[in-house]
Design a protein around this motif. Sequence first.
Motif, mmCIF file in Angstrom:
data_model
loop_
_atom_site.group_PDB
_atom_site.id
_atom_site.type_symbol
_atom_site.label_atom_id
_atom_site.label_comp_id
_atom_site.label_asym_id
_atom_site.label_seq_id
_atom_site.Cartn_x
_atom_site.Cartn_y
_atom_site.Cartn_z
ATOM 1 N N LEU A 174 0.932 -1.146 0.142
ATOM 2 C CA LEU A 174 -0.103 0.105 0.079
ATOM 3 C C LEU A 174 0.904 1.161 -0.108
ATOM 4 N N SER A 175 0.822 2.136 -0.986
ATOM 5 C CA SER A 175 1.688 3.347 -1.128
ATOM 6 C C SER A 175 0.631 4.452 -1.138
ATOM 7 N N SER A 176 1.343 5.612 -0.902
ATOM 8 C CA SER A 176 0.861 7.036 -0.785
ATOM 9 C C SER A 176 1.162 7.261 -2.152
ATOM 10 N N THR A 177 -0.043 8.157 -2.946
ATOM 11 C CA THR A 177 0.202 8.573 -4.193
ATOM 12 C C THR A 177 0.836 10.118 -4.050
ATOM 13 N N GLU A 178 0.496 10.778 -3.015
ATOM 14 C CA GLU A 178 0.980 12.200 -3.087
ATOM 15 C C GLU A 178 2.505 12.320 -2.635
ATOM 16 N N GLU A 179 3.007 11.209 -2.021
ATOM 17 C CA GLU A 179 4.424 11.300 -1.219
ATOM 18 C C GLU A 179 5.153 10.449 -1.892
ATOM 19 N N ALA A 180 4.401 9.387 -2.804
ATOM 20 C CA ALA A 180 5.270 8.270 -3.668
ATOM 21 C C ALA A 180 6.260 7.411 -2.793
ATOM 22 N N ARG A 181 5.541 6.828 -1.581
ATOM 23 C CA ARG A 181 6.138 6.117 -0.731
ATOM 24 C C ARG A 181 5.337 5.078 -0.364
ATOM 25 N N VAL A 182 5.979 3.804 0.021
ATOM 26 C CA VAL A 182 5.150 2.491 0.381
ATOM 27 C C VAL A 182 4.774 2.907 1.812
ATOM 28 N N SER A 183 3.533 2.789 2.064
ATOM 29 C CA SER A 183 3.073 2.805 3.451
ATOM 30 C C SER A 183 3.130 1.417 4.333
ATOM 31 N N ALA A 184 2.636 0.544 3.748
ATOM 32 C CA ALA A 184 2.488 -0.989 4.309
ATOM 33 C C ALA A 184 2.831 -1.877 3.231
ATOM 34 N N SER A 185 3.314 -3.207 3.786
ATOM 35 C CA SER A 185 3.817 -4.142 2.989
ATOM 36 C C SER A 185 3.276 -5.367 3.586
ATOM 37 N N PHE A 186 2.842 -6.386 2.746
ATOM 38 C CA PHE A 186 2.327 -7.769 3.276
ATOM 39 C C PHE A 186 2.882 -8.878 2.348
ATOM 40 N N SER A 187 3.405 -9.929 2.947
ATOM 41 C CA SER A 187 3.967 -11.048 2.330
ATOM 42 C C SER A 187 3.158 -12.103 2.232
ATOM 43 N N LEU A 188 2.948 -12.656 0.997
ATOM 44 C CA LEU A 188 1.982 -13.786 0.949
ATOM 45 C C LEU A 188 2.540 -15.111 0.666
ATOM 46 N N GLY A 189 3.891 -15.233 0.407
ATOM 47 C CA GLY A 189 4.482 -16.268 0.258
ATOM 48 C C GLY A 189 4.462 -17.255 -1.003
ATOM 49 N N SER A 190 3.693 -16.363 -2.014
ATOM 50 C CA SER A 190 3.551 -16.744 -3.396
ATOM 51 C C SER A 190 3.567 -15.848 -4.231
ATOM 52 N N ARG A 240 -7.174 -3.084 6.927
ATOM 53 C CA ARG A 240 -7.474 -2.411 8.244
ATOM 54 C C ARG A 240 -6.834 -3.168 9.396
ATOM 55 N N SER A 241 -6.729 -4.372 9.456
ATOM 56 C CA SER A 241 -5.801 -5.021 10.246
ATOM 57 C C SER A 241 -4.526 -5.417 10.218
ATOM 58 N N GLY A 242 -4.222 -5.410 8.735
ATOM 59 C CA GLY A 242 -2.729 -5.655 8.372
ATOM 60 C C GLY A 242 -2.661 -7.199 8.345
ATOM 61 N N SER A 243 -3.914 -8.034 8.127
ATOM 62 C CA SER A 243 -3.201 -9.297 8.222
ATOM 63 C C SER A 243 -4.118 -10.196 7.061
ATOM 64 N N SER A 244 -3.424 -11.302 6.605
ATOM 65 C CA SER A 244 -4.194 -12.325 5.862
ATOM 66 C C SER A 244 -5.184 -13.073 6.482
ATOM 67 N N MET A 245 -6.434 -12.740 6.303
ATOM 68 C CA MET A 245 -7.386 -13.050 7.658
ATOM 69 C C MET A 245 -7.875 -14.468 7.136
ATOM 70 N N GLN A 246 -8.332 -14.742 5.783
ATOM 71 C CA GLN A 246 -9.109 -15.882 5.358
ATOM 72 C C GLN A 246 -8.355 -16.287 3.987
ATOM 73 N N SER A 247 -8.615 -17.704 3.724
ATOM 74 C CA SER A 247 -8.390 -18.305 2.446
ATOM 75 C C SER A 247 -9.560 -19.008 1.928
ATOM 76 N N LEU A 248 -9.841 -18.732 0.769
ATOM 77 C CA LEU A 248 -11.099 -19.412 -0.106
ATOM 78 C C LEU A 248 -10.392 -20.663 -0.930
ATOM 79 N N THR A 249 -10.723 -21.787 -0.531
ATOM 80 C CA THR A 249 -10.067 -22.967 -0.943
ATOM 81 C C THR A 249 -11.226 -23.479 -2.011
ATOM 82 N N GLY A 250 -10.681 -24.310 -3.133
ATOM 83 C CA GLY A 250 -11.407 -25.131 -4.169
ATOM 84 C C GLY A 250 -10.762 -25.089 -5.448
ATOM 85 N N HIS A 251 -10.125 -24.139 -5.887
ATOM 86 C CA HIS A 251 -9.232 -23.951 -7.050
ATOM 87 C C HIS A 251 -8.284 -25.139 -7.171
#
Length: 476
Positions: free
Chosen positions: A148-164, A195-206
């Motif tokens: 998640l990045s700021s448009t006005e300041e052109a900098r990264v605000s938050a980062s989430f690693s998903l492992g894939s 909002r919480s900064g977490s990977s809260m749910q996975s939808l399986t089936g594919h």
Amino acid sequence: MNELLLERATGAVGPNVFARLQTTQLLRSFRPVPRFRFDGGERGVAILDGEASSSDSPSSLWAHQAGVSALALERFDGRILISGGSDASIKIWDLEQCGNPSNPHTFKPVGAIRASAQAHRFGITHLSFYPFDSAAFISTSYDQTLKLSSTEEARVSASFSLGSKIYTHAVSPIASHLLVACGTQHPAVRLVDLRSGSSMQSLTGHGGAILAAAWSPRHEHVLATGGVDGTVRIWDIRRAGALIGMLDHEDSLGLYHNGLLREDGTVRMRASAKAHVAPVNGLTWTDDGGYIVSAGHDNRIRVWDAATGRNTLANFGPSIKNRQLASVTMFTSPVGLTHPGRELLFWPNESEILVCDLHDGHIITRLRGTGAAIAGVRSAKKSERTVKNRMSSLVWRGAGGGGGSSGVVMGGSNMPGAILSAHLDGQIRTWAPLLGEDAENDDEDATEEVGEENSRKRKTLNDVYKSLMGQKITFT
């Protein structure tokens, strides 16, 4: 046109009908606008179809010299464009730098996020703006992170690693839950809560990687995803099982007529149901949420009734090309610009843009002018690369967007309408409808081309006739 104005003045045509007639005409008249260029500041020599151009030629300007892999354009004012490159860089552009759209203009980035340990390290796969504000945007990359990045300041605000590896992501245009659905190399859909900064749910089936995802613009908890297994799954993230349906290309009747809807309102699904017989890498909804559009590697585009899951059997013909593993960004014309049932689909057909009727699939126009088929660059550091040029992303420029609308004001504040496309040759190209003198000049050019074509045909027939008459024929 004068007759239509008279009918509008006398009240024979209402204001809404008049507006739709005009916007429909504009939507059908898009043409390339080469006078608009995007210069990211990198220098080198362009190599087009094996030949090097001069360093001061227009082709030696690049938005991203390594290739443009993703685009996003905010729908509120139609002003801020963000582009992502294969070199992991992100650039921010102000489309209102150009005061008069009739004059040539070279856009310069107003901000940039370069590849770094804090930013992305590998190529950008998808970009999107924050759903309610253009002050922030979301990016995903092959480096397995969502940022998640700021448009006005052109900098990264938050980062989430998903492992894939992340191929695509989607943000609901109407929801307040701020969940980002991510399609990755892993067969489960990952939902990241900003909002919480977490990977809260996975939808399986594919049964494999997920290449496409799109939230419903009408129901905030409904999500559609497509994967390499050829299935398109519909999810309600509030439910325990989440999965509420699968699209089946053999179903042209819908839930109410094929016996799949139980008396208690639940849906009975065929385990073998598939939307396409090859990987699905494109999904979008119409602005009103009435239809889902899917695209797959079987070179098919299918339109589905969102309420019943019925395949509408729209036939887009054999011209569709879709061979890229990445997610395809197609879109439909915003609701309100055309008459109901006359919506258009804009499809990036690798080396051209196809404008098609959404409901019967016939091609209305082909937008060509996407550059050389084989493009390369010799950088200032003397390194050289060559790539097969194709379109990698497509965005609509509209303003006044809100809720499910992608922007019904064509072109923002300084243009009558615009489409922007990203290309692997490093260019961002602009397409706009013809107006006034441009339309007249285009008609004159078309007339000249028709005249030249007829002259060539007459000359060919004349040559054939003379060759036949000049031969001596002997009967034995």
